[in-house]
Design a protein around this motif. Sequence first.
Motif, PDB file in Angstrom:
ATOM      1  N   LEU A  48       0.863  -1.227  -0.135  1.00 40.84           N
ATOM      2  CA  LEU A  48      -0.109  -0.221   0.219  1.00 40.84           C
ATOM      3  C   LEU A  48       0.926   1.206   0.124  1.00 40.84           C
ATOM      4  O   LEU A  48       0.497   2.285  -0.717  1.00 40.84           O
ATOM      5  CB  LEU A  48      -0.951   0.036   1.287  1.00 40.84           C
ATOM      6  CG  LEU A  48      -2.006   1.109   1.443  1.00 40.84           C
ATOM      7  CD1 LEU A  48      -2.974   1.141   0.229  1.00 40.84           C
ATOM      8  CD2 LEU A  48      -2.656   0.998   2.634  1.00 40.84           C
ATOM      9  N   PHE A  49       1.896   1.154   0.883  1.00 38.73           N
ATOM     10  CA  PHE A  49       3.064   2.363   0.815  1.00 38.73           C
ATOM     11  C   PHE A  49       3.345   2.738  -0.579  1.00 38.73           C
ATOM     12  O   PHE A  49       3.573   3.627  -1.051  1.00 38.73           O
ATOM     13  CB  PHE A  49       4.013   1.979   1.658  1.00 38.73           C
ATOM     14  CG  PHE A  49       5.241   3.122   1.991  1.00 38.73           C
ATOM     15  CD1 PHE A  49       5.027   3.997   2.531  1.00 38.73           C
ATOM     16  CD2 PHE A  49       6.411   2.897   1.106  1.00 38.73           C
ATOM     17  CE1 PHE A  49       6.107   5.177   2.634  1.00 38.73           C
ATOM     18  CE2 PHE A  49       7.194   4.013   1.197  1.00 38.73           C
ATOM     19  CZ  PHE A  49       7.394   4.984   1.921  1.00 38.73           C
ATOM     20  N   ASN A  50       3.896   1.650  -1.273  1.00 39.43           N
ATOM     21  CA  ASN A  50       4.149   1.821  -2.641  1.00 39.43           C
ATOM     22  C   ASN A  50       3.036   2.259  -3.540  1.00 39.43           C
ATOM     23  O   ASN A  50       3.666   3.038  -4.696  1.00 39.43           O
ATOM     24  CB  ASN A  50       4.723   0.309  -3.278  1.00 39.43           C
ATOM     25  CG  ASN A  50       5.934   0.029  -2.691  1.00 39.43           C
ATOM     26  OD1 ASN A  50       6.584   0.691  -2.098  1.00 39.43           O
ATOM     27  ND2 ASN A  50       6.189  -1.504  -2.957  1.00 39.43           N
ATOM     28  N   LEU A  51       2.017   2.086  -3.468  1.00 40.65           N
ATOM     29  CA  LEU A  51       0.851   2.664  -4.373  1.00 40.65           C
ATOM     30  C   LEU A  51       0.714   4.233  -3.775  1.00 40.65           C
ATOM     31  O   LEU A  51       0.737   4.933  -4.618  1.00 40.65           O
ATOM     32  CB  LEU A  51      -0.412   1.864  -4.022  1.00 40.65           C
ATOM     33  CG  LEU A  51      -0.770   0.689  -5.134  1.00 40.65           C
ATOM     34  CD1 LEU A  51      -2.053  -0.187  -4.274  1.00 40.65           C
ATOM     35  CD2 LEU A  51      -0.871   0.933  -6.377  1.00 40.65           C
ATOM     36  N   LEU A  52       0.706   4.426  -2.730  1.00 36.72           N
ATOM     37  CA  LEU A  52       0.402   5.987  -2.264  1.00 36.72           C
ATOM     38  C   LEU A  52       1.650   6.790  -2.655  1.00 36.72           C
ATOM     39  O   LEU A  52       1.293   7.793  -2.633  1.00 36.72           O
ATOM     40  CB  LEU A  52       0.253   5.863  -0.708  1.00 36.72           C
ATOM     41  CG  LEU A  52      -1.037   5.233  -0.264  1.00 36.72           C
ATOM     42  CD1 LEU A  52      -1.119   5.034   1.132  1.00 36.72           C
ATOM     43  CD2 LEU A  52      -2.275   5.908  -0.747  1.00 36.72           C
ATOM     44  N   MET A  71     -12.072   0.655   2.656  1.00 35.02           N
ATOM     45  CA  MET A  71     -11.538  -0.763   2.354  1.00 35.02           C
ATOM     46  C   MET A  71     -10.632  -0.355   0.983  1.00 35.02           C
ATOM     47  O   MET A  71     -11.260   0.528   0.271  1.00 35.02           O
ATOM     48  CB  MET A  71     -12.689  -1.618   1.774  1.00 35.02           C
ATOM     49  CG  MET A  71     -13.378  -2.319   3.098  1.00 35.02           C
ATOM     50  SD  MET A  71     -14.422  -3.565   2.421  1.00 35.02           S
ATOM     51  CE  MET A  71     -13.221  -4.810   1.723  1.00 35.02           C
ATOM     52  N   VAL A  72      -9.721  -1.042   1.015  1.00 41.14           N
ATOM     53  CA  VAL A  72      -8.859  -1.078  -0.274  1.00 41.14           C
ATOM     54  C   VAL A  72      -8.087  -2.505  -0.580  1.00 41.14           C
ATOM     55  O   VAL A  72      -8.283  -3.181   0.082  1.00 41.14           O
ATOM     56  CB  VAL A  72      -7.637   0.085  -0.108  1.00 41.14           C
ATOM     57  CG1 VAL A  72      -7.990   1.391   0.333  1.00 41.14           C
ATOM     58  CG2 VAL A  72      -6.550  -0.755   1.022  1.00 41.14           C
ATOM     59  N   SER A  73      -7.802  -2.409  -1.989  1.00 40.37           N
ATOM     60  CA  SER A  73      -6.785  -3.658  -2.455  1.00 40.37           C
ATOM     61  C   SER A  73      -5.604  -2.909  -2.997  1.00 40.37           C
ATOM     62  O   SER A  73      -5.720  -2.282  -4.100  1.00 40.37           O
ATOM     63  CB  SER A  73      -7.757  -4.249  -3.415  1.00 40.37           C
ATOM     64  OG  SER A  73      -6.826  -5.348  -4.083  1.00 40.37           O
ATOM     65  N   SER A  74      -4.552  -3.439  -2.483  1.00 36.25           N
ATOM     66  CA  SER A  74      -3.338  -2.939  -3.003  1.00 36.25           C
ATOM     67  C   SER A  74      -2.875  -3.485  -4.371  1.00 36.25           C
ATOM     68  O   SER A  74      -2.161  -3.138  -5.012  1.00 36.25           O
ATOM     69  CB  SER A  74      -2.206  -3.265  -1.873  1.00 36.25           C
ATOM     70  OG  SER A  74      -2.549  -2.478  -0.700  1.00 36.25           O
ATOM     71  N   ILE A  75      -3.775  -4.545  -4.413  1.00 33.51           N
ATOM     72  CA  ILE A  75      -3.250  -5.587  -5.701  1.00 33.51           C
ATOM     73  C   ILE A  75      -4.017  -4.736  -7.114  1.00 33.51           C
ATOM     74  O   ILE A  75      -3.249  -4.562  -7.964  1.00 33.51           O
ATOM     75  CB  ILE A  75      -3.831  -7.111  -5.556  1.00 33.51           C
ATOM     76  CG1 ILE A  75      -3.022  -7.585  -4.527  1.00 33.51           C
ATOM     77  CG2 ILE A  75      -3.550  -7.747  -6.827  1.00 33.51           C
ATOM     78  CD1 ILE A  75      -1.547  -7.531  -4.601  1.00 33.51           C
ATOM     79  N   ASN A  76      -5.341  -4.449  -7.090  1.00 34.03           N
ATOM     80  CA  ASN A  76      -5.959  -3.870  -8.039  1.00 34.03           C
ATOM     81  C   ASN A  76      -6.176  -2.490  -7.906  1.00 34.03           C
ATOM     82  O   ASN A  76      -7.266  -2.222  -8.617  1.00 34.03           O
ATOM     83  CB  ASN A  76      -7.359  -4.911  -8.479  1.00 34.03           C
ATOM     84  CG  ASN A  76      -8.314  -4.963  -7.313  1.00 34.03           C
ATOM     85  OD1 ASN A  76      -8.202  -3.899  -6.295  1.00 34.03           O
ATOM     86  ND2 ASN A  76      -9.193  -5.915  -7.193  1.00 34.03           N
TER      87      ASN A  76
END
Length: 352
Positions: free
Chosen positions: A206-210, A328-333
């Motif tokens: 999640l850190f990488n996405l943000l 709710m989140v999904s770090s994959i999609n």
Amino acid sequence: MRVVVLNIGSSQFSDNDCTREYLHLAESNGYEVCFVYLASVKKPSPKTYIHSGAVVSLKSVCDDLRPDMVVCSRALNARIQRNLEKALCVNVVDRTELILSLFEKRATSSAGKCQVELARLSYMQTKLVRGWTHLERQRGGIGLRGGPGETQIEVDRRILRENIHKTKHKLDKLVKTRRLNRQRRQSNRPYVVALVGYTNAGKSTLFNLLTQSTAWANDQLFATLDPLVRRVRYPGLNTEVVLVDTVGFMRDLPEPLVTAFHSTLEEITHSDLILHIVDCGDPELHQKKQSVNDALVAISAQDIPTFTVYNKADLNPDFSVLGDADCMVSSINSTGIESLVQRIAQHCQGSE
């Protein structure tokens, strides 16, 4: 390395989730688990923790499978560990040593390595007993010499004290540098968001996405040990946001590790917002969430505004959140990421 896991619980049938977590811990260390021995212990034996019948049965398993070691799910004192090794004729590693070994593999920065070394030295102090020292298997690493015995124990204790003093002195310098870096960030009045959560909840992904970064993320326990700091600027905000990825929590973390990593956890207490990342597909979701909340209380971070972020929504599409501070989140999609960024931005604007 092939290992037999000795899983000790109050009941052989009620600790399945703890067993699964400990197996994951052993596998994250690179061990091949060839057998799991479940031992029900209501009142620990003062000699071997598990009772004599279980010792005989476990010895039979070890004779048949010839494992390289037995890893125990509980922390053991030095005498019990020595007695088990004599009875089983194989090296025994307890929960504390297993976690320390994993932390050693994960530490990459000077501060991280120093903190793990301090924790290991503190742990080794507890393993010195007359007639047997845990350091006998590790003499090459810290320059010990001589045979076991009372005089040798005193030598071991003195060398450990000296090494602990040197390591603390080195760590103090690194902590001062980290505090100076934090003061420089604060002088520019950034908005700091800390990601916390139980280990393997998906914080680093999640850190990488943000942050659009490439920090190492993996389906392993304690993939992140050193706090990662990234500056980002989100649309509509007049200030930069500093995101901090922190070390994951775990129930019953060894006290030497908690003490050694106090300066790392200090990063959380200086944040403006905490994102508590929870694996919504975890059957022990509520217990692990409470473990993290207890840890936040322990470091006096319970009053910092907190959003609970239920991650891995792709694995549990039927899960729903209840609280206003939940999402709710999904770090994959990337489901829910845009909404989470908006909530972070709104909170940032409201705090200006």
